[in-house]
Design an enzyme around this catalytic site. Structure first.
Site, PDB file in Angstrom:
ATOM      1  N   ASP A   1       0.868  -1.099   0.016  1.00 57.07           N
ATOM      2  CA  ASP A   1      -0.031  -0.072   0.096  1.00 57.07           C
ATOM      3  C   ASP A   1       0.731   1.191  -0.048  1.00 57.07           C
ATOM      4  O   ASP A   1       0.375   2.482  -0.084  1.00 57.07           O
ATOM      5  CB  ASP A   1      -1.021   0.020   1.149  1.00 57.07           C
ATOM      6  CG  ASP A   1      -0.389  -0.430   2.417  1.00 57.07           C
ATOM      7  OD1 ASP A   1       0.619  -0.041   2.654  1.00 57.07           O
ATOM      8  OD2 ASP A   1      -1.241  -0.327   3.481  1.00 57.07           O
ATOM      9  N   SER A   2       2.256   1.117   0.159  1.00 55.63           N
ATOM     10  CA  SER A   2       2.933   2.051  -0.112  1.00 55.63           C
ATOM     11  C   SER A   2       2.859   2.718  -1.524  1.00 55.63           C
ATOM     12  O   SER A   2       3.443   3.906  -2.043  1.00 55.63           O
ATOM     13  CB  SER A   2       4.599   1.720  -0.101  1.00 55.63           C
ATOM     14  OG  SER A   2       4.567   0.678  -0.882  1.00 55.63           O
TER      15      SER A   2
ATOM     16  N   GLU B   1      -1.663  -5.733   8.660  1.00 57.27           N
ATOM     17  CA  GLU B   1      -0.604  -5.108   9.857  1.00 57.27           C
ATOM     18  C   GLU B   1      -1.371  -5.396  11.047  1.00 57.27           C
ATOM     19  O   GLU B   1      -2.530  -5.546  11.103  1.00 57.27           O
ATOM     20  CB  GLU B   1      -0.475  -3.685   9.833  1.00 57.27           C
ATOM     21  CG  GLU B   1       0.232  -3.205   8.295  1.00 57.27           C
ATOM     22  CD  GLU B   1       0.269  -1.857   8.278  1.00 57.27           C
ATOM     23  OE1 GLU B   1       0.073  -0.920   9.142  1.00 57.27           O
ATOM     24  OE2 GLU B   1       0.928  -1.203   7.093  1.00 57.27           O
TER      25      GLU B   1
ATOM     26  N   GLU C   1       9.065  -4.181  10.635  1.00 58.28           N
ATOM     27  CA  GLU C   1       9.347  -3.007  10.268  1.00 58.28           C
ATOM     28  C   GLU C   1       9.902  -2.037  11.269  1.00 58.28           C
ATOM     29  O   GLU C   1       9.058  -1.750  12.304  1.00 58.28           O
ATOM     30  CB  GLU C   1       8.624  -2.349   9.409  1.00 58.28           C
ATOM     31  CG  GLU C   1       8.840  -0.799   8.805  1.00 58.28           C
ATOM     32  CD  GLU C   1       7.780  -0.363   7.955  1.00 58.28           C
ATOM     33  OE1 GLU C   1       7.959   0.685   7.382  1.00 58.28           O
ATOM     34  OE2 GLU C   1       6.800  -0.999   7.427  1.00 58.28           O
TER      35      GLU C   1
END
Length: 275
Positions: free
Chosen positions: A44-45, A115, A182
Site C-alpha cells: 500500500d506504499s 498489519e 519494520e
C-alpha cells in the site's frame, strides 16, 4: 523454479536469505522476474510512491486490485504478496476474508499481508481457513501512524519489545506463513527470527532477519520526498531518468528528434496527388 509459501519456508530452514521488493506495475515486474527476485510485495506504499498521498491510509481495495493484477501479468515464478489496505480487514473477520478473497480472485495475489498483532489474529485465522496464505506485519505499521504519532521505531522499551515478541508468536499461531518486521531494533528482530519457525522479512530491522524488503523506488533513488535511514540506494536511476528527459527535451527543441530512422516513408506520387 516457482517461489511458493513452501519454498520460502525451506529457504529459512536452509539458512538461505529471501529477497523481496515492492512493485506496482507490469514493466517493473517483468524486470524483477528476469533477475529472479523471490517475492514481490504490491504494497500500500503505492499510495506514496505511485499516487502521491502523504500516507497509506487513503489507498483503496480497488487501488490494490488494479496494481496487483498488473504486476501478476508480468511474472511467472515470483511469489506475489498484496497488502490489505486500511479498513479492509480491521472492521470485521467477515470483511477481512471477503477482501482477502478479492485480492486473490481479482488481483491474482498468492498471499495477502495485513498489519497488527494479537488484535488481528482472528482475521488471520479466518483468512488462512479460507485457504489464503497470510503475511503478518509487526513493528512500525504505517497504517497506525496516527496512533504512533508518526513513523517511529517500535519495540525499544522492555514492555514494547515483549509485546512485539508476543505478537510474533500470536500471528504465527494464528497461521501466518511469514512476518514483516519494520522499524525494529536489530537485536530484537534477530531474537524474533530465531524464535519463530516462519520466515521474517526485515525492513529497517537489521541483517539477521530471514529476508529483506525495500520499496523499489527507494533503493533505485527514484523517490526522494524522504529517504528512511534503513534505505540503501543501489543505483541512482532517478538521476539517469532526469538526464534522459533533459536529452529528449533538447532533441525535440533543436529538431534532431525524430530523425529519418524514426519516421515512416510514403511515395512522392501519393503526396503529389493530394495537391
Amino acid at each position: 523454479m516457482k517461489n511458493t509459501v513452501s519454498t520460502i519456508q525451506k529457504q529459512k530452514q536452509e539458512g538461505k536469505k529471501i529477497s523481496m521488493l515492492t512493485c506496482y506495475d507490469y514493466s517493473t515486474a517483468k524486470l524483477m522476474e528476469e533477475v529472479g527476485v523471490n517475492i514481490i510485495l504490491v504494497g500500500d506504499s503505492l499510495g506514496n510512491t505511485m499516487l502521491g498521498y502523504e500516507d497509506t491510509l487513503q489507498v483503496t481495495m480497488e487501488d490494490m486490485i488494479h496494481h496487483c493484477a498488473a504486476v501478476s501479468r508480468g511474472i511467472k515464478n515470483i511469489l506475489l504478496v498484496c497488502d490489505m489496505p486500511f479498513m479492509s480487514y480491521q472492521t470485521s473477520v467477515y470483511d477481512a476474508v471477503v477482501n482477502a478473497g478479492r485480492l486473490v480472485k481479482e488481483g491474482h495475489a498468492n498471499m495477502v499481508k495485513l498489519e497488527g498483532g494479537k488484535e488481528v489474529c482472528p482475521q488471520i485465522e479466518a483468512i488462512v481457513k479460507a485457504s489464503i496464505p497470510v503475511c503478518a506485519h509487526l513493528g512500525l505499521t504505517p497504517q497506525s501512524i496516527n496512533s504512533f504519532g508518526g513513523y517511529k521505531v517500535q519495540g525499544k522499551t522492555e514492555a514494547a519489545a515483549k509485546k512485539l515478541l508476543e505478537d510474533a508468536f500470536a500471528v504465527q499461531e494464528a497461521g501466518a506463513s511469514m512476518v514483516v518486521l519494520e522499524g525494529v531494533p536489530a537485536k530484537l528482530a534477530k531474537l524474533v527470527t530465531e524464535k519463530l519457525h516462519i520466515p521474517t522479512i526485515g525492513i529497517g530491522a537489521g541483517a539477521d532477519c530471514d529476508g529483506q524488503v525495500l520499496v523499489y523506488q527507494d533503493m533505485l533513488g527514484m523517490f526522494t520526498d524522504y529517504v528512511p535511514k534503513f534505505v540503501r540506494q543501489f543505483a541512482s536511476v532517478g538521476e539517469v531518468m532526469k538526464g534522459a528527459f533533459r536529452e529528449y527535451m533538447q532533441a525535440v527543441n533543436d529538431g534532431t528528434f525524430p530523425a529519418p530512422e524514426h519516421t515512416y516513408g510514403i511515395d512522392d506520387e501519393v503526396i503529389e496527388k493530394l495537391y
